[in-house]
Enzyme design. Structure first.
Site, PDB file in Angstrom:
ATOM      1  N   GLY A   1     -21.820  28.039  33.025  1.00  0.00           N
ATOM      2  CA  GLY A   1     -22.925  27.445  32.279  1.00  0.00           C
ATOM      3  C   GLY A   1     -22.820  27.725  30.793  1.00  0.00           C
ATOM      4  O   GLY A   1     -21.721  27.799  30.223  1.00  0.00           O
ATOM      5  N   SER A   2     -23.961  27.922  30.159  1.00  0.00           N
ATOM      6  CA  SER A   2     -24.003  28.017  28.702  1.00  0.00           C
ATOM      7  C   SER A   2     -23.370  29.284  28.138  1.00  0.00           C
ATOM      8  O   SER A   2     -23.146  29.361  26.928  1.00  0.00           O
ATOM      9  CB  SER A   2     -25.443  27.899  28.214  1.00  0.00           C
ATOM     10  OG  SER A   2     -25.934  26.596  28.458  1.00  0.00           O
ATOM     11  N   THR A   3     -23.080  30.280  28.978  1.00  0.00           N
ATOM     12  CA  THR A   3     -22.364  31.449  28.453  1.00  0.00           C
ATOM     13  C   THR A   3     -20.980  31.049  27.937  1.00  0.00           C
ATOM     14  O   THR A   3     -20.432  31.697  27.048  1.00  0.00           O
ATOM     15  CB  THR A   3     -22.212  32.555  29.516  1.00  0.00           C
ATOM     16  OG1 THR A   3     -21.485  32.047  30.637  1.00  0.00           O
ATOM     17  CG2 THR A   3     -23.567  33.067  29.970  1.00  0.00           C
ATOM     18  N   PHE A   4     -20.431  29.952  28.484  1.00  0.00           N
ATOM     19  CA  PHE A   4     -19.112  29.483  28.045  1.00  0.00           C
ATOM     20  C   PHE A   4     -19.156  28.956  26.611  1.00  0.00           C
ATOM     21  O   PHE A   4     -18.119  28.837  25.956  1.00  0.00           O
ATOM     22  CB  PHE A   4     -18.608  28.392  28.993  1.00  0.00           C
ATOM     23  CG  PHE A   4     -17.147  28.057  28.816  1.00  0.00           C
ATOM     24  CD1 PHE A   4     -16.162  28.812  29.439  1.00  0.00           C
ATOM     25  CD2 PHE A   4     -16.762  26.986  28.024  1.00  0.00           C
ATOM     26  CE1 PHE A   4     -14.819  28.511  29.276  1.00  0.00           C
ATOM     27  CE2 PHE A   4     -15.424  26.671  27.846  1.00  0.00           C
ATOM     28  CZ  PHE A   4     -14.446  27.444  28.480  1.00  0.00           C
ATOM     29  N   LYS A   5     -20.351  28.638  26.117  1.00  0.00           N
ATOM     30  CA  LYS A   5     -20.471  28.133  24.748  1.00  0.00           C
ATOM     31  C   LYS A   5     -20.007  29.159  23.714  1.00  0.00           C
ATOM     32  O   LYS A   5     -19.648  28.788  22.591  1.00  0.00           O
ATOM     33  CB  LYS A   5     -21.910  27.704  24.476  1.00  0.00           C
ATOM     34  CG  LYS A   5     -22.325  26.467  25.268  1.00  0.00           C
ATOM     35  CD  LYS A   5     -23.823  26.188  25.187  1.00  0.00           C
ATOM     36  CE  LYS A   5     -24.203  25.001  26.063  1.00  0.00           C
ATOM     37  NZ  LYS A   5     -25.664  24.796  26.129  1.00  0.00           N
TER      38      LYS A   5
END
Length: 492
Positions: free
Chosen positions: A221-225
């Site tokens: 999810g957004s942790t990959f951002k």
């Protein structure tokens, strides 16, 4: 000598020669095969004839040995707080073998390792029984307790990994639900076999024996951002956290008529990198991924450890970022969806590299191997794995992650007297996002001296939670905060 006697002497000589050849063949050629034969119980009887060496955390054993009755196997393994430490130790069972550290370092723990040869020879000459050595881990007991108790309190499934960024030492490795390795350490068909069967996935859908910290890959999810922001800075697509991005709203994914949606009414149009990370703008980071392209995004993912198994020394699954995606698919993967998948260890490595000014250290959990006399046999030295980010860009990314905690979605990770950087994530799960999403949080904490002694990744799967209540900031960040606090206190 008459002829009959001569024939008998030659025949007896040939028999003696045949016996010598056969004896040498058995002793030297077939020795290993016979020693490891499943029907050779002498080896296993000898294996359990003396106490096994211990696995050590913070100078104290988390394992032990106990005498058995009604069996020719004299000693069996015991565990202290078994479920909490099972993802670290694995198990050693008379009936079902061994896994993880118990298996990898079996030679040291049983005393059969070649590096103990001279010590064992001396013990044999003095009549002393062979003893196993110890495995000294890098784990922090307080951090592990905070991680395990946090997962247990949450009540779903999940994992926590904490690293020391400057060395790669694993400080916490927790998985929930878990199991007690003591429950099947013997070879009783009534108790040990029954306990073993209850833990198997076919009988227990929660799969408590799965090491979710190392062996489960989740959409991050957004942790990959955080990784996508790192790629943008390193490529020079954007050079400063406060530089506005070229991101229209709505943004239509390349080759489609589909807009990439943001969660809620948030300020994502042409947002700066800092604001985009603070509010977790899908459009900004999806467009960055599409602009950079599959090859550049894959290259950055590999620098952080994706696509390769990690050995701690326990094996961790390879995290996934595909090499054959079009621009639209790359956009979705760059926000941690589509075909992107990561272990909790991998996402802890991402946070760790950012905290360590761009340098990624190889994660490890064995500090040293000791003989029973506590003499060091082997010590692990920290090893640099890669440099995904320049120190300058890493510090820019740190400032962005710290804004997420101070002013954004990661406020539940704040620690008084410490500087915390983090990133929340809520990852879609199931066909057409039909199942409850995964809640993620990755973070690091800096002490008053400016050093960052800990980086953490937490993932929560909760099938029973109310869908709208699931968020990385709400479920995962408090656990990360408690783990970081435990490490910071241990450094004081």
């Amino acid at each position: 000598m008459n002829k009959p006697l001569r024939r008998i002497a030659v025949f007896c000589g040939l028999l003696v020669l045949a016996l010598l050849i056969r004896d040498n063949w058995i002793q030297y050629v077939q020795a290993d095969e016979l020693r490891t034969d499943k029907n050779n119980r002498r080896v296993t009887i000898e294996r359990y004839a003396s106490p096994r060496g211990d696995i050590i955390v913070d100078g104290k054993p988390i394992t032990g040995s106990a005498e058995t009755s009604g069996s020719d196997y004299k000693f069996k393994r015991t565990y202290k707080n078994g479920p909490m430490w099972a993802p670290v130790t694995g198990y050693a069972s008379q009936a079902f073998g061994a896994t993880q550290l118990e298996s990898i370092e079996d030679g040291i723990l049983t005393g059969n390792d070649d590096r103990l040869f001279f010590r064992n020879t001396l013990d044999m000459l003095t009549g002393k029984k062979q003893e196993g050595g110890n495995v000294v881990t890098t784990l922090n007991a307080a951090a592990q307790k905070a991680a395990y108790n946090g997962l247990k309190k949450q009540g779903g499934k999940g994992a926590v990994v904490a690293l020391e960024p400057s060395t790669g030492k694993i400080l916490s490795l927790a998985s929930y639900p878990s199991y007690d390795p003591s429950s099947f350490a013997g070879n009783s068909t009534t108790t040990d076999t029954e306990a073993w069967q209850k833990l198997q996935k076919k009988n227990n859908p929660n799969d408590p024996m799965l090491n979710r910290a190392l062996r489960e890959t989740y959409p991050p999810g957004s942790t990959f951002k955080v990784l996508t922001a790192a790629a943008a800075l390193e490529d020079g697509l954007y050079t400063e956290p406060n530089q506005k991005t070229d991101t229209p709203l709505p943004w239509i994914m390349p080759g489609t008529t589909t807009p990439l949606k943001n969660e809620g009414n948030i300020p994502c149009k042409n947002a700066t990198l800092r604001v985009a990370l603070q509010y977790s703008c899908n459009t900004v980071f999806g467009k960055i991924g599409a602009d950079l392209g599959n090859d550049k995004m894959l290259d950055m993912a590999k620098k952080f450890g994706f696509t390769e198994e990690q050995f701690t020394p326990v094996r961790a699954n390879a995290s996934v970022f595909s090499d054959d995606m079009n621009a639209s698919q790359t956009a979705l993967s760059s926000i941690g969806q589509f075909n992107t998948a990561a272990t909790p260890l991998q996402m802890a490595m991402v946070a760790s590299a950012v905290a360590n000014d761009g340098k990624l250290m190889k994660p490890y959990m064995v500090e040293e191997l000791q003989a029973r006399s506590v003499d060091t046999i082997e010590r692990t030295e920290p090893e640099e794995l890669s440099q995904p980010l320049s120190p300058e860009n890493a510090q820019k990314l740190q400032s962005m992650m710290e804004t997420v905690v101070e002013e954004g979605t990661g406020s539940n990770a704040k620690i008084p007297g410490a500087t915390v950087g983090g990133k929340t994530g809520t990852a879609q799960h199931g066909v057409d996002n039909s199942e409850n999403p995964y809640a993620w949080f990755i973070s690091y904490a800096k002490g008053e001296d400016g050093s960052a002694p800990v980086a953490v990744a937490v993932v929560i799967e909760d099938d029973n939670a109310v869908r709208d209540d699931i968020s990385g900031g709400g479920l995962a960040a408090p656990i990360a905060r408690n783990v970081m606090e435990a490490v910071l206190k241990s450094k004081q």
